[in-house]
Write a protein that holds these residues in place. Structure first.
Motif, PDB file in Angstrom:
ATOM      1  N   ILE A  85       0.834  -1.209   0.000  1.00  0.00           N
ATOM      2  CA  ILE A  85       0.000   0.000   0.000  1.00  0.00           C
ATOM      3  C   ILE A  85       0.864   1.253   0.000  1.00  0.00           C
ATOM      4  O   ILE A  85       0.616   2.203  -0.750  1.00  0.00           O
ATOM      5  CB  ILE A  85      -0.947  -0.015   1.215  1.00  0.00           C
ATOM      6  N   VAL A  86       1.887   1.276   0.851  1.00  0.00           N
ATOM      7  CA  VAL A  86       2.752   2.461   0.941  1.00  0.00           C
ATOM      8  C   VAL A  86       3.485   2.686  -0.378  1.00  0.00           C
ATOM      9  O   VAL A  86       3.494   3.806  -0.922  1.00  0.00           O
ATOM     10  CB  VAL A  86       3.757   2.296   2.105  1.00  0.00           C
ATOM     11  N   VAL A  87       4.088   1.633  -0.900  1.00  0.00           N
ATOM     12  CA  VAL A  87       4.819   1.761  -2.163  1.00  0.00           C
ATOM     13  C   VAL A  87       3.858   2.081  -3.302  1.00  0.00           C
ATOM     14  O   VAL A  87       4.144   2.922  -4.173  1.00  0.00           O
ATOM     15  CB  VAL A  87       5.598   0.467  -2.459  1.00  0.00           C
ATOM     16  N   GLY A  88       2.694   1.435  -3.301  1.00  0.00           N
ATOM     17  CA  GLY A  88       1.711   1.684  -4.351  1.00  0.00           C
ATOM     18  C   GLY A  88       1.198   3.106  -4.343  1.00  0.00           C
ATOM     19  O   GLY A  88       0.954   3.697  -5.402  1.00  0.00           O
ATOM     20  N   ALA A  89       1.023   3.681  -3.143  1.00  0.00           N
ATOM     21  CA  ALA A  89       0.554   5.063  -3.064  1.00  0.00           C
ATOM     22  C   ALA A  89       1.568   6.014  -3.687  1.00  0.00           C
ATOM     23  O   ALA A  89       1.209   6.951  -4.418  1.00  0.00           O
ATOM     24  CB  ALA A  89       0.292   5.437  -1.605  1.00  0.00           C
ATOM     25  N   VAL A  90       2.862   5.784  -3.411  1.00  0.00           N
ATOM     26  CA  VAL A  90       3.906   6.622  -4.022  1.00  0.00           C
ATOM     27  C   VAL A  90       3.911   6.433  -5.539  1.00  0.00           C
ATOM     28  O   VAL A  90       4.023   7.404  -6.303  1.00  0.00           O
ATOM     29  CB  VAL A  90       5.284   6.289  -3.430  1.00  0.00           C
ATOM     30  N   ALA A  91       3.781   5.178  -5.998  1.00  0.00           N
ATOM     31  CA  ALA A  91       3.761   4.913  -7.436  1.00  0.00           C
ATOM     32  C   ALA A  91       2.570   5.590  -8.099  1.00  0.00           C
ATOM     33  O   ALA A  91       2.696   6.167  -9.195  1.00  0.00           O
ATOM     34  CB  ALA A  91       3.734   3.406  -7.683  1.00  0.00           C
ATOM     35  N   LEU A  92       1.393   5.544  -7.454  1.00  0.00           N
ATOM     36  CA  LEU A  92       0.215   6.201  -8.008  1.00  0.00           C
ATOM     37  C   LEU A  92       0.382   7.718  -8.045  1.00  0.00           C
ATOM     38  O   LEU A  92      -0.055   8.383  -8.988  1.00  0.00           O
ATOM     39  CB  LEU A  92      -1.018   5.842  -7.174  1.00  0.00           C
ATOM     40  N   PHE A  93       1.024   8.261  -7.018  1.00  0.00           N
ATOM     41  CA  PHE A  93       1.259   9.707  -6.989  1.00  0.00           C
ATOM     42  C   PHE A  93       2.096  10.136  -8.191  1.00  0.00           C
ATOM     43  O   PHE A  93       1.758  11.097  -8.899  1.00  0.00           O
ATOM     44  CB  PHE A  93       1.953  10.098  -5.689  1.00  0.00           C
ATOM     45  N   PHE A  94       3.182   9.426  -8.449  1.00  0.00           N
ATOM     46  CA  PHE A  94       4.044   9.794  -9.566  1.00  0.00           C
ATOM     47  C   PHE A  94       3.387   9.456 -10.906  1.00  0.00           C
ATOM     48  O   PHE A  94       3.487  10.238 -11.863  1.00  0.00           O
ATOM     49  CB  PHE A  94       5.396   9.082  -9.465  1.00  0.00           C
ATOM     50  N   ASN A  95       2.721   8.315 -10.984  1.00  0.00           N
ATOM     51  CA  ASN A  95       2.177   7.868 -12.252  1.00  0.00           C
ATOM     52  C   ASN A  95       0.936   8.659 -12.663  1.00  0.00           C
ATOM     53  O   ASN A  95       0.831   9.139 -13.791  1.00  0.00           O
ATOM     54  CB  ASN A  95       1.836   6.379 -12.179  1.00  0.00           C
ATOM     55  N   ASP A  96      -0.026   8.812 -11.741  1.00  0.00           N
ATOM     56  CA  ASP A  96      -1.312   9.414 -12.100  1.00  0.00           C
ATOM     57  C   ASP A  96      -1.339  10.928 -11.926  1.00  0.00           C
ATOM     58  O   ASP A  96      -2.089  11.607 -12.631  1.00  0.00           O
ATOM     59  CB  ASP A  96      -2.435   8.785 -11.271  1.00  0.00           C
ATOM     60  N   LEU A  97      -0.563  11.449 -10.986  1.00  0.00           N
ATOM     61  CA  LEU A  97      -0.577  12.899 -10.768  1.00  0.00           C
ATOM     62  C   LEU A  97       0.567  13.606 -11.485  1.00  0.00           C
ATOM     63  O   LEU A  97       0.393  14.717 -11.978  1.00  0.00           O
ATOM     64  CB  LEU A  97      -0.513  13.212  -9.270  1.00  0.00           C
ATOM     65  N   LEU A  98       1.745  12.969 -11.527  1.00  0.00           N
ATOM     66  CA  LEU A  98       2.897  13.595 -12.175  1.00  0.00           C
ATOM     67  C   LEU A  98       3.214  12.989 -13.537  1.00  0.00           C
ATOM     68  O   LEU A  98       4.177  13.397 -14.189  1.00  0.00           O
ATOM     69  CB  LEU A  98       4.131  13.495 -11.275  1.00  0.00           C
ATOM     70  N   ALA A  99       2.403  11.994 -13.951  1.00  0.00           N
ATOM     71  CA  ALA A  99       2.565  11.380 -15.280  1.00  0.00           C
ATOM     72  C   ALA A  99       3.969  10.828 -15.487  1.00  0.00           C
ATOM     73  O   ALA A  99       4.579  10.997 -16.538  1.00  0.00           O
ATOM     74  CB  ALA A  99       2.223  12.380 -16.377  1.00  0.00           C
ATOM     75  N   ARG A 100       4.491  10.150 -14.460  1.00  0.00           N
ATOM     76  CA  ARG A 100       5.836   9.578 -14.566  1.00  0.00           C
ATOM     77  C   ARG A 100       5.826   8.159 -14.012  1.00  0.00           C
ATOM     78  O   ARG A 100       5.609   7.950 -12.819  1.00  0.00           O
ATOM     79  CB  ARG A 100       6.844  10.426 -13.795  1.00  0.00           C
ATOM     80  N   GLN A 101       6.034   7.173 -14.886  1.00  0.00           N
ATOM     81  CA  GLN A 101       6.057   5.783 -14.460  1.00  0.00           C
ATOM     82  C   GLN A 101       7.424   5.427 -13.881  1.00  0.00           C
ATOM     83  O   GLN A 101       8.425   6.087 -14.155  1.00  0.00           O
ATOM     84  CB  GLN A 101       5.738   4.866 -15.638  1.00  0.00           C
ATOM     85  N   LEU A 102       7.430   4.352 -13.096  1.00  0.00           N
ATOM     86  CA  LEU A 102       8.684   3.854 -12.555  1.00  0.00           C
ATOM     87  C   LEU A 102       9.407   3.069 -13.649  1.00  0.00           C
ATOM     88  O   LEU A 102       8.999   1.971 -14.021  1.00  0.00           O
ATOM     89  CB  LEU A 102       8.422   2.958 -11.340  1.00  0.00           C
ATOM     90  N   ASP A 103      10.469   3.655 -14.176  1.00  0.00           N
ATOM     91  CA  ASP A 103      11.265   2.988 -15.191  1.00  0.00           C
ATOM     92  C   ASP A 103      12.736   3.310 -14.952  1.00  0.00           C
ATOM     93  O   ASP A 103      13.098   3.889 -13.919  1.00  0.00           O
ATOM     94  CB  ASP A 103      10.822   3.400 -16.607  1.00  0.00           C
ATOM     95  N   GLU A 104      13.575   2.940 -15.920  1.00  0.00           N
ATOM     96  CA  GLU A 104      15.014   3.119 -15.721  1.00  0.00           C
ATOM     97  C   GLU A 104      15.420   4.582 -15.628  1.00  0.00           C
ATOM     98  O   GLU A 104      16.482   4.893 -15.076  1.00  0.00           O
ATOM     99  CB  GLU A 104      15.792   2.444 -16.859  1.00  0.00           C
TER     100      GLU A 104
END
Length: 782
Positions: free
Chosen positions: A471-490
């Motif tokens: 949940i904690v990691v997913g919330a950070v991932a959602l923040f960057f992915n859905d709000l800042l339009a940045r996926q976790l990649d290289e």
């Protein structure tokens, strides 16, 4: 009586002068890396909130237009016509060239166009004045401030890297933490090690002084010299490093043993000192007195990559402060695996984490001690445990989003990260299979695994404590992915991963209620995401029925792209829903307790101090080694050895054999980033000239580098394993009886595995075009 370290406000001088500045520098690097993303999203928010925000944001920053909105057109036509007629009359050739006639209609049209343009400027200015509000100005000030700050810091990346390297190197010197073939234990060891550091740091100081003089003369001659101020930073830094080494020499630490030999003491010389002294002597012999500084300064041209490396080290040290590795081992424990099978599972798990911590050495530092202890707990012999610990970071360097692959793709335009990670996944599976086969031949006890009916339920039950982390990691991932339009990649991993680890440490060490806040945020984002999935599905259906044109799809995506994106969001959302449901509906112990560990704090503030302090020491050791590797690469480059090699070898088999040997030797003596820079300049063109594709060559290089890091005489990964496991524990693993393989299993098993994998990867694709095409598949961009 033990001497107490002086403190100020309950912090040691090292924490005030080293750990705190490094923490601030790392936070600045994180902000610098994420600032452009944040600014881009703020511009989008502004445009969506206020119409014509790009125009409104100039309010108060641009003056009013100075042109006249209502000029007297007839008067101006007459003035210009009279002026041109006067000019034509004064020209003796005017009549010959037909300049006596003045086109009054053309003048009027020009004036009308100028008036229209002026009125448009005034209209835009007036629109800004009428529509701008205090909220627009406040938002503009924040957005503009971020843009200015990011741009300013971006101009000083090289200064940030230089400060980070010098502060950390000084700390490493005081901690006696530089990487060497043997630890310093006796007085003779200390004298030799410290004296070598005095000499190497003095040579760096001399080189920096000469380099500054050379650049100053070039600047006076009119040559443009970038970042001339850095010379002063290097000179001051190397002077401090020299003074620190002298202090260490004259003030030896307590507890040093007597005895020892001068021959063994030479092995305690830090590797960076070996490289610095040898490179300096070579350069001095050529009259190139500032050669080391020139090549070391090449790091500054790749400052972003080396700053990201520092972030990865910080990530690894924060990971060490968490309970994640313990919980994962708890999940595997019900399977009651034999030591060899457990080693296979550990290497598979470690490979993924290695990819997310940047490089093999960083992961060994971060998790090597835990891996070693857990393997010993399941009954592994010490030689096998040391071999697996040293190898724990070796298989993940080819997996997404490993930093080394990003560096290769940045330097070499013939390969992309997508292609390298695609081939890297297959190389990883091959290496893991080879380790499994070797380990089964080398086992001393029968292979065992618990019955599935018993192991699966127990293992699933022990996964419950992992769900809050999801949940904690997913919330950070959602923040960057859905709000800042940045996926976790290289490319974004150095930005997002530190935030994830900080969130985990806040959850573990500060307040367990953090998971509830993250859950609320996750639920809100999932509702919006599911709504987007449903709307996207309806749009796809409408296009399929012909009710909508394909151009009407969201984001102007092709139907296939939108369908793939919707499925990706569907599975992601489903996974996050599992985390939420298990956390709040499934009973179980969500707070497993573990015995306190040395160097792991029980509170957030202590964890950050420990993590940053360890990060400081490791950054100093690794970056100094990498900096001096640049000098070592310079020796090879200037020696003429590479030019003496034939451009083509006449046979692709001979060429592949040469590259296998050469790349392993490079990996034995030069760090990963320095090796990549050297190989890209010297060997990659040769490989292409001999018919070896760029993707094939770099897969050979990555595996060969890792084999080099596991092979004596240097064996960097084994040296790092010794650092985290402890000298006494490594010494206790030595055997005086048994077969040659058993006595040196910690070296022979990793070498055998990586050498076999390297030979397969290097030569098997040359036998079969289908194998080559499958393993090194080209991926078209876009």
């Amino acid at each position: 009586m033990e001497k107490r370290t002086p403190t100020f406000l309950r912090r040691s001088p090292q924490e005030w002068l080293s750990s705190l500045p490094v923490l601030l520098l790392l936070l600045v690097v994180v902000f610098l890396s994420s600032g452009q993303i944040i600014h881009s999203q703020m511009l989008k928010i502004g445009e969506n909130t206020w119409e014509e925000y790009f125009l409104l944001r100039t309010a108060g920053l641009t003056p009013a237009p100075e042109c006249d909105r209502d000029p007297n057109i007839d008067q101006r036509v007459n003035e210009i016509a009279e002026q041109r007629k006067a000019e034509a009359d004064s020209d003796p050739l005017g009549d010959l060239l037909g300049g006596g006639a003045v086109n009054r209609d053309a003048i009027r049209d020009s004036l009308l166009a100028t008036r229209a343009n002026c009125r448009a400027k005034w209209d835009r200015y007036q629109t800004v004045q009428d529509k701008v509000t205090p909220s627009v100005v406040a938002f503009r000030n924040i957005e503009g401030g971020i843009a200015t700050l990011v741009a300013t810091l971006g101009d000083y990346k090289r200064l940030l890297l230089a400060l980070l390297l010098l502060i950390c190197a000084a700390t490493t010197t005081f901690q006696r933490h530089h990487i060497a073939l043997r630890p310093s234990r006796t007085r003779k060891d200390h004298v030799i090690s410290s004296l070598a550091q005095v000499v190497s740091n003095s040579l760096l100081l001399i080189s920096a002084l000469v380099y500054r003089g050379s650049d100053l003369r070039a600047a006076q001659a009119g040559v443009t010299v970038d970042a001339l101020y850095l010379h002063s930073v290097w000179i001051a830094g190397f002077a401090i490093l020299t003074a620190a080494a002298v202090y260490q020499l004259v003030r030896p630490p307590r507890g040093l043993e007597e005895g020892g030999s001068w021959g063994k003491a030479l092995l305690t010389i830090p590797l960076f000192s070996f490289m610095c002294i040898s490179a300096s002597m070579q350069f001095y012999g050529q009259g190139y007195f500032h050669g080391v500084s020139v090549y070391m300064n090449m790091m500054m041209e790749l400052s972003t990559l080396f700053l990201n490396l520092a972030l990865y080290i910080w990530i690894g040290m924060m990971l060490k402060q968490t309970r994640l590795t313990h919980i994962v081992f708890d999940v595997m424990r019900p399977w009651n695996l034999s030591p060899e099978l457990m080693s296979v599972v550990v290497l598979a798990f470690a490979a993924v984490l290695t990819a997310y911590t940047g490089a093999s050495g960083i992961f060994v530092i971060a998790a090597g001690a835990t891996i070693y202890r857990e393997l010993i707990r399941v009954g592994a012999r010490k030689q096998l445990a040391l071999a697996a610990t040293a190898m724990s970071g070796s298989m993940g360097v080819v997996l997404r989003p490993c930093l080394i692959v990003v560096v290769i793709a940045a330097l070499n335009k013939n390969v992309t990260t997508a292609e390298m990670f695609s081939a890297g996944g297959k190389v990883f599976l091959l290496s893991l299979l080879v380790f499994f086969i070797y380990s089964q031949f080398a086992r001393t006890t029968p292979a065992r695994i618990a019955p599935f009916a018993k192991a699966v339920p127990a293992s699933l039950k022990r996964m419950v404590p992992l769900m809050p982390y999801g949940i904690v990691v997913g919330a950070v991932a959602l923040f960057f992915n859905d709000l800042l339009a940045r996926q976790l990649d290289e490319f974004s991993a150095p930005i997002i991963l530190p935030v994830m680890l900080l969130a985990i440490l806040i959850y573990e060490k500060f307040s367990r209620h953090v998971v509830h806040l993250c859950a609320l945020f996750m639920v809100a984002m999932l509702v919006l995401s599911w709504q987007g999935v449903w709307e996207g599905y309806q749009a796809l259906t409408a296009v399929g029925d012909g009710a909508l044109p394909a151009s009407a799809l969201p984001g102007s995506m092709a139907p296939q792209e939108l369908e793939a994106a919707l499925w990706s969001d569907f599975w992601r959302n489903l996974l996050f829903m599992v985390f939420l449901l298990v956390t709040y509906l499934v009973p179980g112990d969500r707070d497993p307790h573990y015995a306190p560990e040395e160097g792991v704090a029980e509170n957030f503030e202590g964890s950050m101090r420990f993590a940053t302090s360890e990060t400081t020491g490791h950054i100093g050791a690794l970056l100094m080694l990498m900096a001096m590797s640049m000098g070592a690469a310079g020796i090879i480059e200037r020696s003429g050895v590479l030019e003496a090699l034939p451009e083509t070898f006449g046979s692709i088999w001979i060429a592949a054999g040469f590259f296998v040997v050469a790349l392993v030797l490079v990996g034995m003596f030069i760090d990963p980033l320095g090796a990549v820079i050297l190989v890209n300049a010297a060997m990659a063109p040769m490989a292409e000239a001999n018919g070896i594709s760029a993707l094939h060559f770099w897969m050979i290089a990555l595996v060969a580098f890792e084999l080099g890091y596991l092979t004596p005489p240097v064996a960097l990964n084994h040296l790092l394993t010794r650092q985290v496991v402890g000298d006494d524990e490594v010494e206790s693993a030595k055997l005086k009886t048994g077969s040659f393989f058993r006595r040196y299993e910690k070296f022979l098993l990793p070498i055998g595995v990586m050498l076999t994998a390297l030979l397969i990867i290097a030569f098997l694709p040359l036998i079969s075009d289908s194998v080559h095409g499958w393993l090194f598949q080209r991926i078209e961009a876009g």
